[in-house]
Design a protein around this motif. Structure first.
Motif, PDB file in Angstrom:
ATOM      1  N   LYS A  44       0.975  -1.179   0.059  1.00  0.00           N
ATOM      2  CA  LYS A  44      -0.099   0.120  -0.100  1.00  0.00           C
ATOM      3  C   LYS A  44       0.904   1.163   0.213  1.00  0.00           C
ATOM      4  O   LYS A  44       1.619   1.633   0.936  1.00  0.00           O
ATOM      5  N   ASN A  46       1.131   5.304  -1.557  1.00  0.00           N
ATOM      6  CA  ASN A  46       0.367   6.343  -2.076  1.00  0.00           C
ATOM      7  C   ASN A  46       0.852   6.867  -3.489  1.00  0.00           C
ATOM      8  O   ASN A  46       1.509   7.885  -3.526  1.00  0.00           O
ATOM      9  N   TRP A 140       4.681  -1.599 -10.752  1.00  0.00           N
ATOM     10  CA  TRP A 140       3.262  -1.383 -10.799  1.00  0.00           C
ATOM     11  C   TRP A 140       2.527  -1.951 -12.006  1.00  0.00           C
ATOM     12  O   TRP A 140       3.284  -1.820 -13.016  1.00  0.00           O
ATOM     13  N   VAL A 149      -1.548  -0.162  -8.994  1.00  0.00           N
ATOM     14  CA  VAL A 149      -1.483  -1.398  -7.882  1.00  0.00           C
ATOM     15  C   VAL A 149       0.187  -1.557  -8.044  1.00  0.00           C
ATOM     16  O   VAL A 149       0.639  -1.882  -8.876  1.00  0.00           O
TER      17      VAL A 149
END
Length: 281
Positions: A44, A46, A140, A149
């Motif tokens: 996770k 940002n 990603w 993601v």
């Protein structure tokens, strides 16, 4: 031994009553997204969302957040495949100016769409600096306008091969870390409510997000690209160089004052080029 993670996102359709006995047709099921990950770890983080540049085809154009090359399909042509190889650049946080978000980014990727359309189907590696002063790296994929993601486990100097392929139903996005053997392989439909036009194919170094002044461009030194390839839906194989089905555009990253931030080299054989970091905002 490396772990293989398989993530399957399925949409299950349930009915509160039985279908009439005479019903002969059914709505085809939507393609089911799948993600297979080997040697990387879902994180996770940002990441700023993609900011599409809305460019007009020309031999050379400027963009506030893209630098590299694009093959832009001519009228009536759709593209289905793009691939490229690159080495993850080592960013210098000491020489990077953080934007108002407290971040400086540099991302390298290949994708379909995004040049002048409202979606982009892409995969690559980002490198970023924050207030810690230590560079971080993630692999990603992104089916814009959906969020990216991200996965940890890539490092500067890793040799990366990326590709995006549309089979008429779903987009297959693949990232292989040739140095470590790690991989992301995902099949994704065009995002619900969007129209994926397959109108361009790009290999890009990007200042992620909405660019200036929120996210500054991290000093990545130089990004080296080889093996760029493009294929049309009709089966024509080519490179980022122009041919009868698509034009070729060089994209130079410049800020609002027209200062060059990232400059691509000439395109060698349609398949190889480098992008050099020139300046922060």
């Amino acid at each position: 031994m490396r772990t293989v993670i398989t993530i399957t996102a399925a949409v299950l359709a349930a009915s509160a009553f039985s279908a009439p006995a005479l019903a002969q047709t059914a709505t085809p099921a939507s393609p089911v997204p799948t993600v297979k990950v080997h040697g990387l770890h879902l994180v996770k983080v940002n990441l700023p969302r993609t900011h599409l540049p809305h460019l007009t085809p020309n031999a050379v154009v400027s963009s506030k957040n893209w630098s590299g090359y694009a093959a832009v399909a001519k009228s009536g042509v759709r593209l289905r495949y793009v691939a490229a190889d690159f080495t993850v650049p080592s960013v210098s946080c000491a020489n990077s100016t953080l934007g108002s978000s407290g971040l400086a980014y540099a991302s390298n990727w290949a994708g379909i769409d995004g040049f002048s359309s409202s979606t982009v189907e892409q995969t690559g590696v980002d490198s970023f600096c924050d207030t810690s002063g230590t560079a971080q790296y993630d692999a990603w994929y992104e089916m814009f306008p959906l969020d990216p993601v991200a996965f940890s486990g890539v490092s500067p100097g890793d040799a990366i091969a990326v590709s995006v392929y549309y089979n008429g139903s779903v987009y297959s996005l693949t990232l292989n870390d040739l140095t470590t053997g790690s991989q992301i392989q995902t099949s994704q439909p065009c995002p619900h409510g969007s129209t994926c036009r397959d109108s361009s194919a790009e290999v890009i170094t990007e200042d992620l997000g909405s660019a200036e002044p929120t996210v500054d461009l991290a000093d990545f030194g130089m990004a080296n690209v080889t093996g760029a390839a493009v294929t049309s839906v009709s089966g024509t194989h080519g490179t980022l160089a122009a041919n009868s089905l698509w034009t070729s555009t060089e994209i130079v990253m410049k800020d609002s004052s027209k200062k060059t931030m990232a400059q691509p080299s000439s395109l060698y054989g349609g398949q190889a080029f480098n992008v050099r970091w020139m300046a922060a905002q």
